[in-house]
Motif scaffolding. Structure first.
Motif, PDB file in Angstrom:
ATOM      1  N   PHE A 177       0.902  -1.341   0.175  1.00  0.00           N
ATOM      2  CA  PHE A 177       0.130   0.301  -0.239  1.00  0.00           C
ATOM      3  C   PHE A 177       1.147   1.469  -0.311  1.00  0.00           C
ATOM      4  O   PHE A 177       1.845   1.192   0.747  1.00  0.00           O
ATOM      5  CB  PHE A 177      -1.059  -0.444   0.960  1.00  0.00           C
ATOM      6  N   VAL A 178       0.022   2.314  -0.632  1.00  0.00           N
ATOM      7  CA  VAL A 178       0.985   4.079  -0.265  1.00  0.00           C
ATOM      8  C   VAL A 178      -0.607   4.319   0.530  1.00  0.00           C
ATOM      9  O   VAL A 178      -1.842   4.592  -0.564  1.00  0.00           O
ATOM     10  CB  VAL A 178       1.435   4.238  -1.899  1.00  0.00           C
ATOM     11  N   GLU A 179      -0.185   5.345   0.639  1.00  0.00           N
ATOM     12  CA  GLU A 179      -0.943   6.068   1.559  1.00  0.00           C
ATOM     13  C   GLU A 179      -0.310   7.356   1.670  1.00  0.00           C
ATOM     14  O   GLU A 179       0.951   7.242   2.457  1.00  0.00           O
ATOM     15  CB  GLU A 179      -1.076   5.552   3.138  1.00  0.00           C
ATOM     16  N   VAL A 180      -1.462   8.247   1.545  1.00  0.00           N
ATOM     17  CA  VAL A 180      -0.693   9.775   0.927  1.00  0.00           C
ATOM     18  C   VAL A 180      -1.602  10.868   1.962  1.00  0.00           C
ATOM     19  O   VAL A 180      -3.280  10.910   1.613  1.00  0.00           O
ATOM     20  CB  VAL A 180      -0.071  10.076   0.284  1.00  0.00           C
ATOM     21  N   THR A 181      -1.217  12.342   2.711  1.00  0.00           N
ATOM     22  CA  THR A 181      -2.937  12.863   2.765  1.00  0.00           C
ATOM     23  C   THR A 181      -2.237  13.904   1.483  1.00  0.00           C
ATOM     24  O   THR A 181      -1.854  14.011   0.877  1.00  0.00           O
ATOM     25  CB  THR A 181      -2.049  13.791   4.205  1.00  0.00           C
ATOM     26  N   MET A 182      -3.629  14.912   2.244  1.00  0.00           N
ATOM     27  CA  MET A 182      -4.338  15.748   0.832  1.00  0.00           C
ATOM     28  C   MET A 182      -2.971  16.902   0.923  1.00  0.00           C
ATOM     29  O   MET A 182      -2.979  17.554  -0.903  1.00  0.00           O
ATOM     30  CB  MET A 182      -5.500  16.235   1.198  1.00  0.00           C
ATOM     31  N   VAL A 183      -2.032  17.335   1.711  1.00  0.00           N
ATOM     32  CA  VAL A 183      -1.412  18.696   1.029  1.00  0.00           C
ATOM     33  C   VAL A 183      -0.158  17.512  -0.143  1.00  0.00           C
ATOM     34  O   VAL A 183       0.652  18.599  -0.180  1.00  0.00           O
ATOM     35  CB  VAL A 183      -0.779  18.510   2.498  1.00  0.00           C
ATOM     36  N   ALA A 184      -0.340  16.367   0.601  1.00  0.00           N
ATOM     37  CA  ALA A 184       0.634  16.038  -0.539  1.00  0.00           C
ATOM     38  C   ALA A 184       1.120  16.079  -1.842  1.00  0.00           C
ATOM     39  O   ALA A 184       1.852  16.053  -2.827  1.00  0.00           O
ATOM     40  CB  ALA A 184       1.122  14.436  -0.665  1.00  0.00           C
ATOM     41  N   PHE A 185      -0.255  16.539  -2.574  1.00  0.00           N
ATOM     42  CA  PHE A 185      -0.828  16.389  -3.721  1.00  0.00           C
ATOM     43  C   PHE A 185      -0.167  18.244  -3.956  1.00  0.00           C
ATOM     44  O   PHE A 185       0.568  18.375  -5.511  1.00  0.00           O
ATOM     45  CB  PHE A 185      -1.627  16.744  -4.240  1.00  0.00           C
ATOM     46  N   PHE A 186      -0.424  18.879  -3.243  1.00  0.00           N
ATOM     47  CA  PHE A 186      -0.079  20.538  -3.690  1.00  0.00           C
ATOM     48  C   PHE A 186       1.253  20.889  -3.623  1.00  0.00           C
ATOM     49  O   PHE A 186       1.923  21.621  -4.345  1.00  0.00           O
ATOM     50  CB  PHE A 186      -1.405  20.996  -2.754  1.00  0.00           C
ATOM     51  N   GLU A 187       1.786  20.254  -2.983  1.00  0.00           N
ATOM     52  CA  GLU A 187       3.436  20.348  -2.776  1.00  0.00           C
ATOM     53  C   GLU A 187       4.132  19.996  -3.804  1.00  0.00           C
ATOM     54  O   GLU A 187       5.365  20.214  -4.371  1.00  0.00           O
ATOM     55  CB  GLU A 187       3.397  19.837  -1.319  1.00  0.00           C
ATOM     56  N   ILE A 188       4.070  18.481  -4.195  1.00  0.00           N
ATOM     57  CA  ILE A 188       3.841  17.950  -5.105  1.00  0.00           C
ATOM     58  C   ILE A 188       3.738  18.672  -6.755  1.00  0.00           C
ATOM     59  O   ILE A 188       5.162  19.187  -7.586  1.00  0.00           O
ATOM     60  CB  ILE A 188       3.442  16.524  -5.748  1.00  0.00           C
ATOM     61  N   ALA A 189       2.753  19.703  -6.471  1.00  0.00           N
ATOM     62  CA  ALA A 189       2.403  20.544  -8.069  1.00  0.00           C
ATOM     63  C   ALA A 189       3.425  21.934  -7.841  1.00  0.00           C
ATOM     64  O   ALA A 189       3.838  22.241  -8.696  1.00  0.00           O
ATOM     65  CB  ALA A 189       1.200  21.414  -7.894  1.00  0.00           C
ATOM     66  N   GLN A 190       3.460  21.917  -6.424  1.00  0.00           N
ATOM     67  CA  GLN A 190       4.658  22.931  -6.528  1.00  0.00           C
ATOM     68  C   GLN A 190       5.957  23.233  -7.137  1.00  0.00           C
ATOM     69  O   GLN A 190       6.651  23.885  -7.277  1.00  0.00           O
ATOM     70  CB  GLN A 190       4.728  23.420  -4.665  1.00  0.00           C
ATOM     71  N   VAL A 191       6.415  21.857  -7.040  1.00  0.00           N
ATOM     72  CA  VAL A 191       8.011  21.852  -6.989  1.00  0.00           C
ATOM     73  C   VAL A 191       8.108  21.742  -9.193  1.00  0.00           C
ATOM     74  O   VAL A 191       9.336  22.134  -9.135  1.00  0.00           O
ATOM     75  CB  VAL A 191       8.458  20.280  -6.413  1.00  0.00           C
ATOM     76  N   VAL A 192       7.267  20.657  -8.801  1.00  0.00           N
ATOM     77  CA  VAL A 192       7.061  20.506 -11.508  1.00  0.00           C
ATOM     78  C   VAL A 192       6.377  21.489 -11.763  1.00  0.00           C
ATOM     79  O   VAL A 192       6.834  21.492 -12.590  1.00  0.00           O
ATOM     80  CB  VAL A 192       6.476  19.110 -11.149  1.00  0.00           C
ATOM     81  N   GLN A 193       5.415  22.195 -11.077  1.00  0.00           N
ATOM     82  CA  GLN A 193       4.627  23.667 -11.771  1.00  0.00           C
ATOM     83  C   GLN A 193       5.816  24.187 -12.988  1.00  0.00           C
ATOM     84  O   GLN A 193       7.347  24.652 -12.401  1.00  0.00           O
ATOM     85  CB  GLN A 193       3.511  24.144 -10.587  1.00  0.00           C
ATOM     86  N   PRO A 194       4.906  24.514 -14.123  1.00  0.00           N
ATOM     87  CA  PRO A 194       3.803  23.794 -14.576  1.00  0.00           C
ATOM     88  C   PRO A 194       3.411  23.400 -14.813  1.00  0.00           C
ATOM     89  O   PRO A 194       4.228  22.332 -15.745  1.00  0.00           O
ATOM     90  CB  PRO A 194       3.429  25.852 -15.484  1.00  0.00           C
ATOM     91  N   ILE A 195       2.145  22.628 -15.400  1.00  0.00           N
ATOM     92  CA  ILE A 195       2.000  21.740 -15.354  1.00  0.00           C
ATOM     93  C   ILE A 195       0.866  21.509 -16.752  1.00  0.00           C
ATOM     94  O   ILE A 195       0.140  22.549 -16.743  1.00  0.00           O
ATOM     95  CB  ILE A 195       1.253  20.764 -14.976  1.00  0.00           C
ATOM     96  N   THR A 196       1.124  20.743 -17.592  1.00  0.00           N
ATOM     97  CA  THR A 196       0.333  21.159 -19.150  1.00  0.00           C
ATOM     98  C   THR A 196      -0.724  20.020 -19.146  1.00  0.00           C
ATOM     99  O   THR A 196      -0.874  18.612 -18.355  1.00  0.00           O
ATOM    100  CB  THR A 196       0.812  20.853 -20.173  1.00  0.00           C
ATOM    101  N   VAL A 197      -2.426  20.261 -18.953  1.00  0.00           N
ATOM    102  CA  VAL A 197      -3.267  20.320 -19.278  1.00  0.00           C
ATOM    103  C   VAL A 197      -3.801  20.193 -19.725  1.00  0.00           C
ATOM    104  O   VAL A 197      -3.684  20.929 -20.921  1.00  0.00           O
ATOM    105  CB  VAL A 197      -4.488  19.576 -17.529  1.00  0.00           C
ATOM    106  N   CYS A 198      -5.167  19.560 -20.218  1.00  0.00           N
ATOM    107  CA  CYS A 198      -6.276  19.631 -21.538  1.00  0.00           C
ATOM    108  C   CYS A 198      -7.238  19.251 -21.045  1.00  0.00           C
ATOM    109  O   CYS A 198      -7.521  18.017 -20.104  1.00  0.00           O
ATOM    110  CB  CYS A 198      -5.817  18.746 -22.359  1.00  0.00           C
ATOM    111  N   VAL A 199      -8.223  20.453 -21.201  1.00  0.00           N
ATOM    112  CA  VAL A 199     -10.426  19.982 -20.914  1.00  0.00           C
ATOM    113  C   VAL A 199     -10.388  20.243 -22.544  1.00  0.00           C
ATOM    114  O   VAL A 199      -9.763  21.257 -23.332  1.00  0.00           O
ATOM    115  CB  VAL A 199     -10.480  21.014 -19.859  1.00  0.00           C
ATOM    116  N   LYS A 200     -12.111  19.547 -22.442  1.00  0.00           N
ATOM    117  CA  LYS A 200     -12.592  20.019 -23.557  1.00  0.00           C
ATOM    118  C   LYS A 200     -13.000  20.441 -24.371  1.00  0.00           C
ATOM    119  O   LYS A 200     -13.700  21.630 -24.916  1.00  0.00           O
ATOM    120  CB  LYS A 200     -12.934  18.180 -23.543  1.00  0.00           C
ATOM    121  N   GLU A 201     -14.164  21.309 -23.021  1.00  0.00           N
ATOM    122  CA  GLU A 201     -15.266  22.998 -22.798  1.00  0.00           C
ATOM    123  C   GLU A 201     -14.039  23.579 -21.470  1.00  0.00           C
ATOM    124  O   GLU A 201     -13.834  23.368 -20.482  1.00  0.00           O
ATOM    125  CB  GLU A 201     -15.836  21.968 -22.906  1.00  0.00           C
TER     126      GLU A 201
END
Length: 501
Positions: A177-201
């Motif tokens: 198992f791997v378990e993380v708390t909510m803040v992990a995602f935000f802090e990872i994004a801080q390190v690697v930003q900017p991030i390219t994403v795509c939405v259809k609308e």
């Protein structure tokens, strides 16, 4: 309420592993570990449950900094809880073949293993929080036990209950198992930003802060949190979001991030690599048997795009005891997971005419397939068949309907492209100078007749599979403005920048 993309943390660390094993070894010294699965791993294959907690606390149950609460826009230490709001079961075969990840909708109404807190049936996400509460109350008056030790033991009880519940639901075995708390995602994004994403609308959600334009765009860490937690649109009544759409957003973010990391300088930047490992150490717990060096060996599987993300379907929505829940067809869920874990070997295609079949050698060629035929599952079926002939799986996507079929290839690959076009029949090869060497893009039109073994096996979306039978996957990026229906099993390929609802 914000939710964690736990897979992003794991996937990023895996990618780093392929480039900087010494950093992964350092990760192993600082990360929180648990012995609850000791002795369960039985071979080189890996069956991992990724759990993301709806907690505004750190791994030790302590409040975050005021700055983080402000950045997350998700309340404070009194908000959220210890429900496992993100659950993803990942199977990585020992032979290096396709890895699969199944997102489990958090509100699926299931049997809870062990009836934690006396609750025997409930939303699948609640197994964790109920078991934590039960164990914490049992230990509260135990002499000589510190609050920190009580918290740790209660977390282990919660992990056991959540893992057992998922095993029972999917009829699988989980050895890591791997378990993380909510803040992990935000802090990872801080390190690697900017991030390219795509939405259809174009889409706006005043609750999550989402405000995105159609197409590809670069976003910062705070926007990334909005991207993965959006579950409604406050400006467009046609965009009716569900939690399943949010699961697909999470998957798309992981795939986009992996693609971007391979193409950027992040993996050669010691400061950013250190930053990612530090985030994982602060916000992640793993079982004692999950060796970070062993994780490193799976990096090539993820980097090559040899990974498919599925979002499990729901049969209907209901309200039980005042709670909105997902009603599931248990037999169909188990059959679906079993089929994707053990895909049938594609049947070799027979020649369409007495003409000798050309030699097909896909080694070194990455093949993208665009389904413009209107037939559900056509792109995946072709990729499955041609992967058996050595082609590397590229992206399966849905394109604007057309009758003609074509095969675009890079300069220098003309002979192999013509051989493939002849084998497929009714496909026109054409050189495309914008493609990199070793890349081909097959567009399937409505007028194309597939050779035996390469045709779509999926039933039309309007004809759901009979109760108890395995669901045929549809493209996670399809479905027009409304997106794929919640009753459909959706598949997202693990490469490129997916464009999702």
């Amino acid at each position: 309420m914000a939710r964690t993309v736990i897979g992003a943390v794991v996937a990023v660390v895996l990618v780093i592993a392929g480039y900087a094993v010494w950093q992964v070894a350092r990760l192993g010294f600082g990360i929180q570990r648990s012995d609850i699965l000791e002795g369960k791993a039985t071979g080189e294959e890996m069956n991992i449950l990724l759990m993301g907690l709806d907690s505004r606390l750190d791994m030790n149950g302590k409040p975050l900094s005021p700055e983080l609460y402000e950045a997350l826009q998700a309340g404070d230490a009194t908000d959220g809880g210890l429900n496992a709001n993100v659950l993803m079961y990942v199977h990585i075969p020992a032979d290096g073949s396709r890895a699969v990840a199944f997102s489990i909708p958090r509100d699926d109404y299931v049997d809870l293993a062990g009836c934690p807190d006396g609750v025997c049936k409930g939303k699948i996400k609640t197994a964790y929080g109920l078991a934590f509460d039960q164990e914490n109350r049992r230990l509260v008056n135990q002499a000589g036990l510190s609050a920190e030790d009580r918290h740790k033991q209660s977390r282990d009880a919660a992990r056991k209950a959540q893992i057992a519940t998922v095993e029972k639901f999917l009829d699988v075995s989980i050895d890591h198992f791997v378990e993380v708390t909510m803040v992990a995602f935000f802090e990872i994004a801080q390190v690697v930003q900017p991030i390219t994403v795509c939405v259809k609308e174009d889409t706006v959600d005043t609750y999550s802060g989402a405000d995105f334009k159609a197409g590809e765009q670069q976003i910062n860490a705070q926007q990334a949190v909005s991207f993965v937690r959006q579950r409604r649109d406050t400006s467009n009544s046609k965009l009716l979001f569900t939690d399943l759409d949010r699961s697909r957003r999470q998957q798309a973010f992981i795939v986009s991030l992996l693609t971007q990391l391979k193409q950027s300088s992040t993996l050669t930047n010691p400061v950013k690599i250190n930053g990612i490992v530090d985030v994982a150490q602060r916000n992640t717990a793993i079982d004692s048997g999950l060796d970070p060096i062993t994780l490193a060996k799976t990096a090539n599987t993820l980097q090559g795009g040899n990974l498919s993300f599925f979002t499990l379907p729901v049969a209907s929505f209901d309200n039980v005891d005042g709670q909105d829940v997902n009603v599931v067809d248990l037999a169909a869920i188990r059959a679906t997971v079993k089929e994707q874990l053990n895909p049938p070997t594609p049947t070799s295609a027979a020649p369409a005419s007495p003409t000798p079949t050309p030699s097909i050698n896909g080694a070194g060629i990455t093949l993208d397939v665009v389904n413009a035929s209107g037939r559900d599952g056509a792109a995946k079926a072709v990729l499955d068949g041609l992967a058996a002939k050595g082609f590397t799986r590229g992206k399966a996507s849905t394109g604007t309907a057309t009758e003609a079929s074509s095969l675009a290839y890079a300069a220098g690959d003309a002979d192999r492209a013509k051989a493939l076009a002849t084998y497929l029949g009714g496909v026109t090869p054409r050189e495309d100078t914008s493609l990199s060497a070793g890349t081909m893009v097959l567009t399937i039109g409505s007028g194309w007749t597939a050779p035996s073994g390469l045709g779509p096996t999926a039933a039309p979306a309007s004809s759901p599979a009979p109760s108890g039978s395995a669901a045929a996957p549809v493209d996670a990026t399809g479905g027009g403005v409304s997106g794929p229906p919640p009753t459909a099993l959706t598949e997202l390929q693990g490469s490129g920048i997916p464009c999702v609802k």
